[in-house]
Design a protein around this motif. Structure first.
Motif, PDB file in Angstrom:
ATOM      1  N   VAL A 150      -6.002  -8.764   1.877  1.00 35.88           N
ATOM      2  CA  VAL A 150      -4.607  -8.911   1.441  1.00 35.88           C
ATOM      3  C   VAL A 150      -3.903  -7.550   1.444  1.00 35.88           C
ATOM      4  O   VAL A 150      -2.762  -7.415   1.928  1.00 35.88           O
ATOM      5  CB  VAL A 150      -4.541  -9.542   0.039  1.00 35.88           C
ATOM      6  CG1 VAL A 150      -3.113  -9.550  -0.483  1.00 35.88           C
ATOM      7  CG2 VAL A 150      -5.107 -10.959   0.067  1.00 35.88           C
ATOM      8  N   ILE A 151      -4.583  -6.539   0.917  1.00 38.93           N
ATOM      9  CA  ILE A 151      -3.991  -5.196   0.867  1.00 38.93           C
ATOM     10  C   ILE A 151      -3.739  -4.662   2.279  1.00 38.93           C
ATOM     11  O   ILE A 151      -2.686  -4.083   2.571  1.00 38.93           O
ATOM     12  CB  ILE A 151      -4.908  -4.240   0.082  1.00 38.93           C
ATOM     13  CG1 ILE A 151      -4.956  -4.661  -1.391  1.00 38.93           C
ATOM     14  CG2 ILE A 151      -4.434  -2.802   0.211  1.00 38.93           C
ATOM     15  CD1 ILE A 151      -5.999  -3.931  -2.208  1.00 38.93           C
ATOM     16  N   ALA A 152      -4.726  -4.874   3.178  1.00 41.96           N
ATOM     17  CA  ALA A 152      -4.567  -4.410   4.559  1.00 41.96           C
ATOM     18  C   ALA A 152      -3.391  -5.105   5.234  1.00 41.96           C
ATOM     19  O   ALA A 152      -2.635  -4.480   5.993  1.00 41.96           O
ATOM     20  CB  ALA A 152      -5.857  -4.670   5.338  1.00 41.96           C
ATOM     21  N   ALA A 153      -3.215  -6.394   4.961  1.00 38.39           N
ATOM     22  CA  ALA A 153      -2.102  -7.142   5.553  1.00 38.39           C
ATOM     23  C   ALA A 153      -0.763  -6.651   5.003  1.00 38.39           C
ATOM     24  O   ALA A 153       0.211  -6.485   5.755  1.00 38.39           O
ATOM     25  CB  ALA A 153      -2.270  -8.627   5.276  1.00 38.39           C
ATOM     26  N   TYR A 154      -0.718  -6.429   3.715  1.00 39.99           N
ATOM     27  CA  TYR A 154       0.530  -5.981   3.081  1.00 39.99           C
ATOM     28  C   TYR A 154       0.906  -4.577   3.555  1.00 39.99           C
ATOM     29  O   TYR A 154       2.087  -4.259   3.701  1.00 39.99           O
ATOM     30  CB  TYR A 154       0.372  -6.009   1.560  1.00 39.99           C
ATOM     31  CG  TYR A 154       1.638  -5.709   0.818  1.00 39.99           C
ATOM     32  CD1 TYR A 154       2.698  -6.617   0.818  1.00 39.99           C
ATOM     33  CD2 TYR A 154       1.793  -4.514   0.114  1.00 39.99           C
ATOM     34  CE1 TYR A 154       3.882  -6.337   0.138  1.00 39.99           C
ATOM     35  CE2 TYR A 154       2.966  -4.228  -0.577  1.00 39.99           C
ATOM     36  CZ  TYR A 154       3.998  -5.140  -0.555  1.00 39.99           C
ATOM     37  OH  TYR A 154       5.165  -4.864  -1.225  1.00 39.99           O
ATOM     38  N   ARG A 155      -0.109  -3.741   3.798  1.00 40.33           N
ATOM     39  CA  ARG A 155       0.127  -2.374   4.280  1.00 40.33           C
ATOM     40  C   ARG A 155      -0.088  -2.275   5.783  1.00 40.33           C
ATOM     41  O   ARG A 155      -0.532  -1.248   6.293  1.00 40.33           O
ATOM     42  CB  ARG A 155      -0.833  -1.405   3.570  1.00 40.33           C
ATOM     43  CG  ARG A 155      -0.706  -1.392   2.060  1.00 40.33           C
ATOM     44  CD  ARG A 155       0.596  -0.797   1.619  1.00 40.33           C
ATOM     45  NE  ARG A 155       0.653  -0.671   0.148  1.00 40.33           N
ATOM     46  CZ  ARG A 155       1.709  -0.216  -0.512  1.00 40.33           C
ATOM     47  NH1 ARG A 155       2.788   0.148   0.156  1.00 40.33           N
ATOM     48  NH2 ARG A 155       1.690  -0.142  -1.831  1.00 40.33           N
ATOM     49  N   LYS A 156       0.223  -3.332   6.496  1.00 41.51           N
ATOM     50  CA  LYS A 156      -0.021  -3.400   7.940  1.00 41.51           C
ATOM     51  C   LYS A 156       0.548  -2.178   8.662  1.00 41.51           C
ATOM     52  O   LYS A 156       1.703  -1.807   8.487  1.00 41.51           O
ATOM     53  CB  LYS A 156       0.627  -4.663   8.511  1.00 41.51           C
ATOM     54  CG  LYS A 156       0.433  -4.828  10.010  1.00 41.51           C
ATOM     55  CD  LYS A 156       1.179  -6.044  10.522  1.00 41.51           C
ATOM     56  CE  LYS A 156       1.082  -6.159  12.035  1.00 41.51           C
ATOM     57  NZ  LYS A 156       1.866  -7.300  12.558  1.00 41.51           N
ATOM     58  N   GLY A 157      -0.340  -1.557   9.486  1.00 41.47           N
ATOM     59  CA  GLY A 157       0.077  -0.397  10.270  1.00 41.47           C
ATOM     60  C   GLY A 157      -0.094   0.925   9.563  1.00 41.47           C
ATOM     61  O   GLY A 157       0.016   1.990  10.196  1.00 41.47           O
ATOM     62  N   SER A 158      -0.367   0.903   8.267  1.00 40.80           N
ATOM     63  CA  SER A 158      -0.526   2.146   7.516  1.00 40.80           C
ATOM     64  C   SER A 158      -1.919   2.732   7.731  1.00 40.80           C
ATOM     65  O   SER A 158      -2.803   2.105   8.320  1.00 40.80           O
ATOM     66  CB  SER A 158      -0.301   1.885   6.022  1.00 40.80           C
ATOM     67  OG  SER A 158      -1.347   1.060   5.502  1.00 40.80           O
ATOM     68  N   PHE A 159      -2.105   3.937   7.234  1.00 44.03           N
ATOM     69  CA  PHE A 159      -3.419   4.574   7.331  1.00 44.03           C
ATOM     70  C   PHE A 159      -4.474   3.763   6.586  1.00 44.03           C
ATOM     71  O   PHE A 159      -5.610   3.629   7.043  1.00 44.03           O
ATOM     72  CB  PHE A 159      -3.361   5.987   6.757  1.00 44.03           C
ATOM     73  CG  PHE A 159      -4.706   6.665   6.676  1.00 44.03           C
ATOM     74  CD1 PHE A 159      -5.301   7.219   7.807  1.00 44.03           C
ATOM     75  CD2 PHE A 159      -5.392   6.727   5.463  1.00 44.03           C
ATOM     76  CE1 PHE A 159      -6.546   7.818   7.732  1.00 44.03           C
ATOM     77  CE2 PHE A 159      -6.644   7.325   5.385  1.00 44.03           C
ATOM     78  CZ  PHE A 159      -7.216   7.880   6.522  1.00 44.03           C
ATOM     79  N   ASP A 179      -4.514   0.518   6.108  1.00 49.56           N
ATOM     80  CA  ASP A 179      -4.834  -0.646   6.934  1.00 49.56           C
ATOM     81  C   ASP A 179      -5.793  -0.260   8.060  1.00 49.56           C
ATOM     82  O   ASP A 179      -6.781  -0.956   8.322  1.00 49.56           O
ATOM     83  CB  ASP A 179      -3.544  -1.228   7.503  1.00 49.56           C
ATOM     84  CG  ASP A 179      -3.804  -2.399   8.442  1.00 49.56           C
ATOM     85  OD1 ASP A 179      -4.750  -3.174   8.178  1.00 49.56           O
ATOM     86  OD2 ASP A 179      -3.070  -2.536   9.446  1.00 49.56           O
ATOM     87  N   GLN A 180      -5.537   0.839   8.725  1.00 52.36           N
ATOM     88  CA  GLN A 180      -6.395   1.287   9.813  1.00 52.36           C
ATOM     89  C   GLN A 180      -7.791   1.645   9.322  1.00 52.36           C
ATOM     90  O   GLN A 180      -8.798   1.357   9.996  1.00 52.36           O
ATOM     91  CB  GLN A 180      -5.752   2.478  10.524  1.00 52.36           C
ATOM     92  CG  GLN A 180      -4.440   2.140  11.230  1.00 52.36           C
ATOM     93  CD  GLN A 180      -3.773   3.362  11.825  1.00 52.36           C
ATOM     94  OE1 GLN A 180      -4.329   4.460  11.816  1.00 52.36           O
ATOM     95  NE2 GLN A 180      -2.549   3.184  12.331  1.00 52.36           N
ATOM     96  N   ALA A 181      -7.853   2.256   8.148  1.00 50.92           N
ATOM     97  CA  ALA A 181      -9.161   2.625   7.589  1.00 50.92           C
ATOM     98  C   ALA A 181      -9.971   1.381   7.244  1.00 50.92           C
ATOM     99  O   ALA A 181     -11.180   1.304   7.525  1.00 50.92           O
ATOM    100  CB  ALA A 181      -8.967   3.504   6.357  1.00 50.92           C
ATOM    101  N   ILE A 182      -9.329   0.385   6.634  1.00 51.75           N
ATOM    102  CA  ILE A 182     -10.023  -0.861   6.284  1.00 51.75           C
ATOM    103  C   ILE A 182     -10.508  -1.574   7.539  1.00 51.75           C
ATOM    104  O   ILE A 182     -11.627  -2.071   7.597  1.00 51.75           O
ATOM    105  CB  ILE A 182      -9.091  -1.768   5.453  1.00 51.75           C
ATOM    106  CG1 ILE A 182      -8.833  -1.148   4.080  1.00 51.75           C
ATOM    107  CG2 ILE A 182      -9.704  -3.170   5.299  1.00 51.75           C
ATOM    108  CD1 ILE A 182      -7.839  -1.912   3.233  1.00 51.75           C
TER     109      ILE A 182
END
Length: 319
Positions: free
Chosen positions: A119-128, A130-133
């Motif tokens: 959920v966090i990766a989806a909400y922060r899509k494109g962020s660092f 998200d990429q790390a996850i």
């Protein structure tokens, strides 16, 4: 809903029957037989043939199958272990709790970590973040359980002896110390299973949440002035869980396979370790009974998964 449940139950019964039949046939075409492991090469052939007769392996394949089905479905008898000479059910019941503990704890921890991360990766899509996850998730998919288990054993069991290197509990432990000791033994096997299967939860939940966040009703909820955390966790996550719940049911089969490898590496006395030992000894009744129990477990969990899915999305009960 009743028709939906009956259809799933019938499908489950057919699945178990196919699994039982496939297991029976595969075991019979395996090279060798139980006497190969139990008897020395110098033992007279007459003794070997008598042992095969005692095991019921002197009959043709079709007759063996019919006898097996009669014992299973009419007498509810899984037979007697060729090697241990005790009822198969007694052997399985002594090992089953350890496997259930390992699998349930692993699935629970995986879900509790994987779903929020997705959920966090989806909400922060494109962020660092998200990429790390995503990168860690892909790394987890690439890991092989035996390799990971050996690495954990080497560093956390030998080099830094924080955890036991095998078994489920130490000898002579009782009371509350028994629970603590069993938990201590459980840590490394659970960590191995969790790391390898965590990626599926994260990636499925991420993809599903991204789709849901683009839906019209999410934009409507935001337009009404609802707090972002309410929109995300109360509105988006429930619908995102639909595909993830399905994946959790399907993932059980992979976790069962992973449990077999994990228990073998860590000498954990569950059904996985029992299968490993029975394969070496060509103990057909043990293998047949174990795979039957695992098949039933997978089918039951998948039926429960369907019921949860139907609760989250009642429309599928009409299909």
């Amino acid at each position: 809903m009743t028709h939906f449940l009956i259809a799933r139950l019938l499908r489950g019964v057919i699945t178990v029957l196919v699994a039982v039949t496939a297991t029976f046939l595969i075991l019979r075409v395996m090279p060798g037989d139980p006497t190969t492991m139990m008897l020395d090469n110098r033992v007279p052939e007459e003794i070997r043939q008598q042992l095969l007769k005692d095991f019921g392996l002197d009959k043709d394949l079709f007759t063996q199958y019919i006898i097996f089905l009669k014992q299973l479905f009419l007498q509810f008898d899984l037979g007697t272990s060729f090697v241990q000479r005790v009822p198969v059910m007694d052997v399985i019941l002594s090992r089953l709790p350890w496997t259930l503990i390992l699998m349930s704890v692993s699935m629970l921890i995986t879900a509790l970590i994987g779903i929020p991360l997705g959920v966090i990766a989806a909400y922060r899509k494109g962020s660092f973040l998200d990429q790390a996850i995503n990168a860690l998730s892909i790394l987890g998919i690439a890991l092989f359980i035996p390799w990971l288990g050996i690495i954990l054993l080497y560093f956390l069991g030998l080099k830094i002896p924080w955890f036991p290197i095998g078994g489920a509990v130490s000898v002579g432990i009782e009371g509350w110390d028994y629970i603590w000791d069993a938990t201590h033994h459980l840590v490394l096997p659970v960590v191995s299973l969790t790391i390898v299967h965590l990626a599926s939860y994260v990636l499925y939940m991420r993809a599903s949440t991204i789709d849901v966040l683009n839906e019209e009703y999410i934009r409507t909820a935001r337009a009404k002035g609802l707090k972002e955390r309410v929109v995300l966790w109360r509105h988006a996550v429930r619908n995102s869980l639909l595909s993830t719940v399905t994946m959790m049911g399907l993932q059980l089969g992979a976790i069962v396979g992973g449990a077999i490898l994990t228990e073998t590496v860590f000498a954990y006395p569950g059904l996985g370790r029992l299968i490993y030992e029975a394969v070496k000894e060509h103990d057909y009744p043990i293998l047949q009974g174990t795979f039957l129990i695992l098949a039933v477990t997978v089918v039951v969990v998948n039926i429960l998964t369907d019921l949860v899915y139907s609760y989250l999305d009642p429309k599928i009960t009409n299909n």
